[in-house]
Structure formats: structure tokens, C-alpha cells
Design a protein around this motif. Structure first.
Motif, PDB file in Angstrom:
ATOM      1  N   GLY A  71       0.820  -1.253  -0.161  1.00  0.00           N
ATOM      2  CA  GLY A  71      -0.036  -0.044  -0.151  1.00  0.00           C
ATOM      3  C   GLY A  71       0.853   1.171  -0.130  1.00  0.00           C
ATOM      4  N   THR A  72       1.893   1.179   0.700  1.00  0.00           N
ATOM      5  CA  THR A  72       2.769   2.488   1.033  1.00  0.00           C
ATOM      6  C   THR A  72       3.481   2.552  -0.404  1.00  0.00           C
ATOM      7  OG1 THR A  72       3.244   2.021   3.211  1.00  0.00           O
ATOM      8  CG2 THR A  72       4.683   3.384   2.122  1.00  0.00           C
ATOM      9  N   ILE A  73       3.920   1.638  -1.034  1.00  0.00           N
ATOM     10  CA  ILE A  73       4.620   1.803  -2.403  1.00  0.00           C
ATOM     11  C   ILE A  73       3.620   2.320  -3.525  1.00  0.00           C
ATOM     12  CG2 ILE A  73       4.635  -0.598  -2.916  1.00  0.00           C
ATOM     13  CD1 ILE A  73       7.278   1.999  -3.772  1.00  0.00           C
ATOM     14  N   GLY A  74       2.545   1.702  -3.478  1.00  0.00           N
ATOM     15  CA  GLY A  74       1.450   2.181  -4.380  1.00  0.00           C
ATOM     16  C   GLY A  74       1.196   3.603  -4.134  1.00  0.00           C
ATOM     17  N   ILE A  75       1.151   4.253  -2.993  1.00  0.00           N
ATOM     18  CA  ILE A  75       1.080   5.667  -2.924  1.00  0.00           C
ATOM     19  C   ILE A  75       2.309   6.276  -3.450  1.00  0.00           C
ATOM     20  CG2 ILE A  75       1.088   7.480  -1.277  1.00  0.00           C
ATOM     21  CD1 ILE A  75      -0.695   5.619   0.866  1.00  0.00           C
ATOM     22  N   ALA A  76       3.414   5.690  -3.255  1.00  0.00           N
ATOM     23  CA  ALA A  76       4.520   6.440  -3.609  1.00  0.00           C
ATOM     24  C   ALA A  76       4.542   6.405  -5.359  1.00  0.00           C
ATOM     25  CB  ALA A  76       5.886   5.523  -3.136  1.00  0.00           C
ATOM     26  N   LEU A  77       4.058   5.181  -6.007  1.00  0.00           N
ATOM     27  CA  LEU A  77       4.005   5.269  -7.486  1.00  0.00           C
ATOM     28  C   LEU A  77       2.930   6.508  -7.682  1.00  0.00           C
ATOM     29  CD1 LEU A  77       4.468   3.779 -10.040  1.00  0.00           C
ATOM     30  CD2 LEU A  77       2.890   2.159  -9.357  1.00  0.00           C
ATOM     31  N   VAL A  78       1.699   6.504  -7.156  1.00  0.00           N
ATOM     32  CA  VAL A  78       0.757   7.751  -7.429  1.00  0.00           C
ATOM     33  C   VAL A  78       1.476   8.875  -7.508  1.00  0.00           C
ATOM     34  CG1 VAL A  78      -1.206   8.857  -6.538  1.00  0.00           C
ATOM     35  CG2 VAL A  78      -1.062   6.394  -6.803  1.00  0.00           C
TER      36      VAL A  78
END
Length: 344
Positions: free
Chosen positions: A39-46
Motif C-alpha cells: 500500500g505504501t509503495i502504491g502511494i509512492a507510485l501515485v
């Protein structure tokens, strides 16, 4: 004379209504999903995508730019996905970068000697499996530290690559069929990138929903406990190292076809690119059983997105390592805040 007063029946104690089975609210489910490495890396990708759109405008998501990012990511994605299985099993293979260079040089050498590309590829992959078996023998059989053992293999393979390529530092061999395969695209996305995504999906199912995947995670999380449960942790780690070497060997062949040859520096530093992306995506080099292939994919996309922004904006590329290093530090810090081992 005393009389016993009648005992009044007491009403049962009313317990607080915890309602364990009550469904969680949508907001809480979102928070729990975000409070995970993926979830955290998904936010970073966004965030990377938003920054790219602000700085580059529509060009960031143009067909040409997506093709460039896909081409850059395709082979590292295949290598990283197979290497991530070794990380889940509790072993790290630092020799993947040198294996890429060695495999490319060996493949080109056999092609130039007149061997069929299929035979050259088979011999190259067999050599990669042998190298992975040597890593497995040293780590599993003799108890060597994975970092030390695979670092030795990294040095040996880099030396062999330089010997094969020769003093010119470059060896060329144009295999038209392989060049066409590595250059083929469907829409804006290269075929190799689509195959990498398919591999991520297959490995995600393997490690997340099968008995084999549970055994791999158990072997990486606690090898002794896995052994007491009847799981062959040593055998799993041995084959995970072979699979990692095989993936790197395959990557070397694909690079040779894509570039039309091999050089003595091909694959240099690739192990850091791969493992930095995997760590950013939620894997751990020191603790097995942690991570998910989709997180590794997101980590690679973040690294590729940042690099793409640097290239388009003509920012000094040396700052890229600074940014990746800071992302790694933030990843480690976030892992500690989440509870570290709690998420195994």
C-alpha cells in the motif's frame, strides 16, 4: 440465632459489545490496506505519476514515453520477479548482475562460433543453472552467508565475462529472430514487458495461494520451525537460488538479442537496481518470508518513473542515486513504524 437471608439471583454480567464479527468500515479497510508495504509503495507510485504529469504534462503518459519505460523495465522485471522468490525463501543472490553479463557474453560467443541460437541459449541457461547450484551448495550445503557466497560468484562471473568478451570489451552477434522478439510491441507496451507482467501474476498466485508458496514463505520466515513442520527449507532455498540464476541468465540472453551483442560492463550494478526496487516494494534482504510480487513491480515502476523524470528534465543523473537511497531509507523507517516482523 441467625437466619440465612435468601440469596438473590444475580443477573449475568453484561459484557461490552465488541461484536468481533462486525464488518469493518470502508475507511478502516482502506487504512489497513495503506498501512502495508504494498500500500505504501502504491502511494509512492501515485506521487511519482502526479509529479511526472505536473512536470512533463501529457508527454509523461504518451505512447512513446510508455514504450521507453516499458523497454527499460521489461528485462529487469523478469529478473527481479524470479529473484524475489529467493528473497522470500530467505536467501539473497547478489550475483544476478554479473550473471546477466556472463550469460550475454557466453550466448554471443556460441552464436559467433556457428551454433544455433537455440543451442547457444540452452548451453547458456545450463551454465546459469550450474552457477546457481554452486551458490546453493555453498549457502545451503556448507552454511556460507548468502551475501558472502554470492558476492564471490559476482566477482567470478564478471571476470569470466571480461575473458569471454576479450580486450575490445565488446562482442557483437545479430540474431534477427531474437531481435524481432525483443523489439515486438502491442500498442505502446513492449511484448517483453507484457510477459513480465504475466510472470508477476503467475508468481503472485504461486507464493500467495498455493502450498508451495506457503512453504517458500515458511522457509524464509523461520527455517527451523519449517523443518519441524516437515518442510524441506534447505531444498527450497537451493532451488530458489537456481531459479534466481536461471532468471538472470535468461535476462542476459534477452539483452544480447535486444542490443545485438554483449559488453564487459553489461549488467554492472543491475543487482542494486533490482534489489533496491524489491526492497522499496516491501521485500527484505535480511528477513525472508516478506514481500509480494506486486510490490516488487510497484518498486520497479517507481524507480523507472523517477529515472524517466530525471532524463526528460535533463537533471544530473547522479542525483538519481540520492533519490533512490532516500527512498530506501524511508522504506526501512516505514517498515519499523509498521512493526517490522509483525508483517511477516
Amino acid at each position: 440465632m441467625t437466619t440465612n437471608a435468601p440469596v438473590r439471583p444475580t443477573s449475568p454480567e453484561v459484557l461490552p459489545d465488541f461484536d468481533i464479527d462486525r464488518k469493518k468500515s470502508g475507511g478502516r479497510r482502506v487504512l489497513e490496506a495503506v498501512n502495508t508495504p504494498t500500500g505504501t509503495i502504491g502511494i509512492a507510485l501515485v506521487i511519482v505519476v502526479v509529479v511526472g504529469l505536473v512536470w512533463e504534462g501529457g508527454g509523461f503518459t504518451s505512447s512513446d514515453n510508455l514504450a521507453n519505460v516499458g523497454t527499460f523495465l521489461a528485462i529487469p522485471l523478469i529478473i527481479a520477479t524470479l529473484s524475489s522468490i529467493a528473497l522470500l525463501a530467505g536467501v539473497v543472490d547478489l550475483s544476478v548482475g554479473s550473471m546477466v553479463g556472463f550469460a550475454a557474453a557466453l550466448f554471443v560467443q556460441f552464436v559467433n562460433k556457428g551454433y544455433s541460437p537455440w543451442i547457444a541459449a540452452a548451453i547458456t541457461l545450463l551454465c546459469a543453472v550450474i552457477a546457481g547450484s554452486i551458490n546453493g551448495l555453498a549457502i545451503v550445503g556448507f552454511g556460507a552467508e548468502p551475501v558472502a557466497a554470492t558476492l564471490g560468484m559476482l566477482t567470478a562471473l564478471r571476470g569470466l565475462c571480461q575473458v569471454i568478451v576479450g580486450p575490445t570489451g565488446l562482442s557483437t552477434a545479430l540474431v534477427l529472430g531474437l531481435l524481432e522478439f525483443t523489439s515486438k510491441a502491442y500498442g505502446p507496451l513492449p511484448l517483453l514487458f507484457l510477459l513480465g507482467l504475466a510472470l508477476v501474476a503467475v508468481v503472485s498466485i504461486l507464493v500467495g495461494y498455493t502450498r508451495v508458496g506457503r512453504h517458500i514463505r515458511a522457509s524464509g520466515g523461520d527455517a527451523r520451525a519449517a523443518g519441524r513442520a516437515g518442510i524441506g527449507a534447505s531444498r527450497i532455498r537451493f532451488f530458489a537460488l537456481i531459479l534466481s540464476a536461471f532468471g538472470a541468465g535468461l535476462g542476459g540472453i534477452l539483452y544480447a538479442g535486444q542490443l545485438g551483442g554483449a559488453s564487459n560492463v553489461l549488467g554492472t550494478g543491475l543487482e542494486f537496481q533490482v534489489y533496491a526496487a524489491l526492497m522499496i516494494g516491501g521485500y527484505s534482504i535480511l528477513r525472508g518470508g516478506i514481500g509480494a510480487p506486486i510490490g516488487g513491480l510497484f518498486g520497479l515502476l517507481v524507480v523507472a518513473g523517477v529515472q524517466n523524470i530525471f532524463d526528460v528534465k535533463a537533471i544530473n543523473p547522479y542525483y538519481l542515486n540520492v533519490v533512490i537511497g532516500l527512498l530506501l531509507l524511508l522504506t526501512v523507517y516505514g517498515d519499523r513504524l509498521r512493526g517490522g516482523d509483525r508483517y511477516e
